[in-house]
Design a protein around this motif. Structure first.
Motif, PDB file in Angstrom:
ATOM      1  N   LYS A   1      23.609   0.799  -4.076  1.00 49.05           N
ATOM      2  CA  LYS A   1      23.992   1.628  -5.219  1.00 49.05           C
ATOM      3  C   LYS A   1      24.012   3.100  -4.820  1.00 49.05           C
ATOM      4  O   LYS A   1      23.261   3.526  -3.962  1.00 49.05           O
ATOM      5  N   THR A   2      24.877   3.836  -5.486  1.00 51.77           N
ATOM      6  CA  THR A   2      24.919   5.281  -5.280  1.00 51.77           C
ATOM      7  C   THR A   2      23.972   5.937  -6.280  1.00 51.77           C
ATOM      8  O   THR A   2      24.041   5.676  -7.475  1.00 51.77           O
ATOM      9  N   TYR A   3      23.088   6.767  -5.768  1.00 56.67           N
ATOM     10  CA  TYR A   3      22.127   7.485  -6.599  1.00 56.67           C
ATOM     11  C   TYR A   3      22.536   8.951  -6.653  1.00 56.67           C
ATOM     12  O   TYR A   3      22.812   9.559  -5.623  1.00 56.67           O
ATOM     13  N   VAL A   4      22.574   9.491  -7.851  1.00 54.85           N
ATOM     14  CA  VAL A   4      22.986  10.877  -8.050  1.00 54.85           C
ATOM     15  C   VAL A   4      21.854  11.626  -8.749  1.00 54.85           C
ATOM     16  O   VAL A   4      21.341  11.169  -9.770  1.00 54.85           O
ATOM     17  N   THR A   5      21.474  12.742  -8.183  1.00 56.51           N
ATOM     18  CA  THR A   5      20.457  13.603  -8.775  1.00 56.51           C
ATOM     19  C   THR A   5      21.096  14.958  -9.028  1.00 56.51           C
ATOM     20  O   THR A   5      21.652  15.563  -8.118  1.00 56.51           O
ATOM     21  N   LYS A   6      21.033  15.408 -10.288  1.00 56.28           N
ATOM     22  CA  LYS A   6      21.565  16.713 -10.667  1.00 56.28           C
ATOM     23  C   LYS A   6      20.391  17.632 -10.969  1.00 56.28           C
ATOM     24  O   LYS A   6      19.383  17.186 -11.504  1.00 56.28           O
ATOM     25  N   PHE A   7      20.540  18.901 -10.617  1.00 52.79           N
ATOM     26  CA  PHE A   7      19.459  19.843 -10.875  1.00 52.79           C
ATOM     27  C   PHE A   7      20.002  21.201 -11.287  1.00 52.79           C
ATOM     28  O   PHE A   7      21.123  21.571 -10.940  1.00 52.79           O
ATOM     29  N   THR A   8      19.218  21.900 -12.089  1.00 50.57           N
ATOM     30  CA  THR A   8      19.508  23.274 -12.468  1.00 50.57           C
ATOM     31  C   THR A   8      18.202  24.050 -12.419  1.00 50.57           C
ATOM     32  O   THR A   8      17.132  23.487 -12.603  1.00 50.57           O
ATOM     33  N   ALA A   9      18.301  25.327 -12.153  1.00 48.52           N
ATOM     34  CA  ALA A   9      17.129  26.205 -12.159  1.00 48.52           C
ATOM     35  C   ALA A   9      17.604  27.574 -12.613  1.00 48.52           C
ATOM     36  O   ALA A   9      18.582  28.104 -12.094  1.00 48.52           O
ATOM     37  N   GLY A  10      16.914  28.097 -13.615  1.00 48.60           N
ATOM     38  CA  GLY A  10      17.331  29.401 -14.118  1.00 48.60           C
ATOM     39  C   GLY A  10      16.387  29.927 -15.179  1.00 48.60           C
ATOM     40  O   GLY A  10      15.180  29.663 -15.141  1.00 48.60           O
ATOM     41  N   ILE A  11      16.938  30.625 -16.137  1.00 44.49           N
ATOM     42  CA  ILE A  11      16.161  31.273 -17.184  1.00 44.49           C
ATOM     43  C   ILE A  11      15.290  30.284 -17.941  1.00 44.49           C
ATOM     44  O   ILE A  11      14.150  30.568 -18.278  1.00 44.49           O
ATOM     45  N   ASP A  12      15.816  29.103 -18.205  1.00 42.26           N
ATOM     46  CA  ASP A  12      15.078  28.107 -18.989  1.00 42.26           C
ATOM     47  C   ASP A  12      14.255  27.145 -18.121  1.00 42.26           C
ATOM     48  O   ASP A  12      13.826  26.102 -18.590  1.00 42.26           O
ATOM     49  N   GLY A  13      14.023  27.474 -16.873  1.00 37.01           N
ATOM     50  CA  GLY A  13      13.183  26.657 -15.994  1.00 37.01           C
ATOM     51  C   GLY A  13      13.982  25.746 -15.081  1.00 37.01           C
ATOM     52  O   GLY A  13      15.196  25.891 -14.936  1.00 37.01           O
ATOM     53  N   ASN A  14      13.277  24.801 -14.467  1.00 35.60           N
ATOM     54  CA  ASN A  14      13.882  23.839 -13.553  1.00 35.60           C
ATOM     55  C   ASN A  14      14.089  22.520 -14.278  1.00 35.60           C
ATOM     56  O   ASN A  14      13.205  22.061 -14.993  1.00 35.60           O
ATOM     57  N   HIS A  15      15.242  21.899 -14.065  1.00 41.82           N
ATOM     58  CA  HIS A  15      15.554  20.616 -14.697  1.00 41.82           C
ATOM     59  C   HIS A  15      16.183  19.705 -13.652  1.00 41.82           C
ATOM     60  O   HIS A  15      17.074  20.127 -12.922  1.00 41.82           O
ATOM     61  N   VAL A  16      15.719  18.466 -13.595  1.00 44.09           N
ATOM     62  CA  VAL A  16      16.249  17.486 -12.651  1.00 44.09           C
ATOM     63  C   VAL A  16      16.603  16.242 -13.449  1.00 44.09           C
ATOM     64  O   VAL A  16      15.821  15.777 -14.279  1.00 44.09           O
ATOM     65  N   GLN A  17      17.807  15.689 -13.210  1.00 43.56           N
ATOM     66  CA  GLN A  17      18.268  14.499 -13.907  1.00 43.56           C
ATOM     67  C   GLN A  17      18.753  13.460 -12.907  1.00 43.56           C
ATOM     68  O   GLN A  17      19.355  13.807 -11.904  1.00 43.56           O
ATOM     69  N   GLY A  18      18.505  12.213 -13.216  1.00 38.26           N
ATOM     70  CA  GLY A  18      19.012  11.113 -12.420  1.00 38.26           C
ATOM     71  C   GLY A  18      18.590   9.815 -13.067  1.00 38.26           C
ATOM     72  O   GLY A  18      17.439   9.684 -13.497  1.00 38.26           O
ATOM     73  N   ASP A  19      19.512   8.866 -13.160  1.00 34.95           N
ATOM     74  CA  ASP A  19      19.186   7.582 -13.785  1.00 34.95           C
ATOM     75  C   ASP A  19      18.069   6.848 -13.051  1.00 34.95           C
ATOM     76  O   ASP A  19      17.379   6.018 -13.621  1.00 34.95           O
ATOM     77  N   HIS A  20      17.868   7.139 -11.781  1.00 37.11           N
ATOM     78  CA  HIS A  20      16.874   6.469 -10.962  1.00 37.11           C
ATOM     79  C   HIS A  20      15.500   7.143 -11.013  1.00 37.11           C
ATOM     80  O   HIS A  20      14.538   6.620 -10.461  1.00 37.11           O
ATOM     81  N   LEU A  21      15.400   8.300 -11.663  1.00 33.54           N
ATOM     82  CA  LEU A  21      14.137   9.036 -11.706  1.00 33.54           C
ATOM     83  C   LEU A  21      13.291   8.581 -12.893  1.00 33.54           C
ATOM     84  O   LEU A  21      13.827   8.235 -13.947  1.00 33.54           O
ATOM     85  N   PRO A  22      11.978   8.595 -12.742  1.00 36.26           N
ATOM     86  CA  PRO A  22      11.125   8.217 -13.870  1.00 36.26           C
ATOM     87  C   PRO A  22      11.249   9.248 -14.993  1.00 36.26           C
ATOM     88  O   PRO A  22      11.543  10.423 -14.744  1.00 36.26           O
ATOM     89  N   THR A  23      11.065   8.789 -16.209  1.00 37.15           N
ATOM     90  CA  THR A  23      11.137   9.685 -17.362  1.00 37.15           C
ATOM     91  C   THR A  23       9.813   9.631 -18.120  1.00 37.15           C
ATOM     92  O   THR A  23       9.052   8.673 -18.010  1.00 37.15           O
ATOM     93  N   THR A  24       9.588  10.648 -18.894  1.00 35.83           N
ATOM     94  CA  THR A  24       8.392  10.697 -19.726  1.00 35.83           C
ATOM     95  C   THR A  24       8.611   9.784 -20.926  1.00 35.83           C
ATOM     96  O   THR A  24       9.635   9.879 -21.601  1.00 35.83           O
ATOM     97  N   PRO A  25       7.664   8.892 -21.194  1.00 29.85           N
ATOM     98  CA  PRO A  25       7.847   8.011 -22.356  1.00 29.85           C
ATOM     99  C   PRO A  25       7.803   8.813 -23.655  1.00 29.85           C
ATOM    100  O   PRO A  25       7.166   9.852 -23.730  1.00 29.85           O
ATOM    101  N   LYS A  26       8.513   8.316 -24.653  1.00 32.98           N
ATOM    102  CA  LYS A  26       8.500   8.970 -25.954  1.00 32.98           C
ATOM    103  C   LYS A  26       7.127   8.766 -26.581  1.00 32.98           C
ATOM    104  O   LYS A  26       6.516   7.708 -26.454  1.00 32.98           O
ATOM    105  N   SER A  27       6.668   9.803 -27.267  1.00 33.13           N
ATOM    106  CA  SER A  27       5.357   9.685 -27.899  1.00 33.13           C
ATOM    107  C   SER A  27       5.447   8.772 -29.111  1.00 33.13           C
ATOM    108  O   SER A  27       6.467   8.683 -29.789  1.00 33.13           O
ATOM    109  N   ILE A  28       4.360   8.089 -29.361  1.00 38.13           N
ATOM    110  CA  ILE A  28       4.283   7.191 -30.507  1.00 38.13           C
ATOM    111  C   ILE A  28       3.677   7.961 -31.662  1.00 38.13           C
ATOM    112  O   ILE A  28       2.564   8.455 -31.581  1.00 38.13           O
TER     113      ILE A  28
END
Length: 131
Positions: A97-124
């Motif tokens: 499979k092809t894995y794609v990681t997108k990232f941005t860094a700037g005024i609003d901080g650092n952000h990394v996205q990718g379907d293969h990366l772990p995510t924070t679970p939604k709070s209950i």
């Protein structure tokens, strides 16, 4: 300026290093892997201007594709500029499979996205009792 660029790029590289599976066809053969990684980039483009803005793209012998750009935007106070960095890294994993990681860094901080990366679970949130 070097510190700013390093502080923007380093977190993205750390995430990629921890999330990237090893290359499948030569996994377990350290000498071949070393030789492949020592090869020069198959394609490399880089453009910079006198203000520090840039765009780059390269493809490695392992098939990793990296593209990144940095552009200046006005800061929140309006009295200067901030370098915003954004980019994408893709590679083919052991599973084909092809894995794609997108990232941005700037005024609003650092952000990394990718379907293969772990995510924070939604709070209950407990439901309020019905009266």
């Amino acid at each position: 300026m070097k510190t700013l660029v390093l502080s923007l790029i380093l977190p993205a590289l750390m995430v990629l290093t921890s999330a990237a599976p090893s290359v499948g066809p030569i996994q377990g053969r350290a000498d071949q892997l070393s030789a492949t990684r020592a090869l020069p980039a198959l394609d490399y483009e880089e453009v910079r201007d006198e203000y520090g803005q840039f765009a780059l793209r390269y493809i490695t012998a392992e098939g990793i594709v990296v593209s990144e750009r940095g552009r200046l935007v006005p800061n929140l106070k309006g009295d200067g500029y901030v370098l915003i960095t954004e980019g994408e890294i893709s590679y083919i994993g052991d599973d084909g499979k092809t894995y794609v990681t997108k990232f941005t860094a700037g005024i609003d901080g650092n952000h990394v996205q990718g379907d293969h990366l772990p995510t924070t679970p939604k709070s209950i949130v407990p439901e309020a009792p019905v009266a």
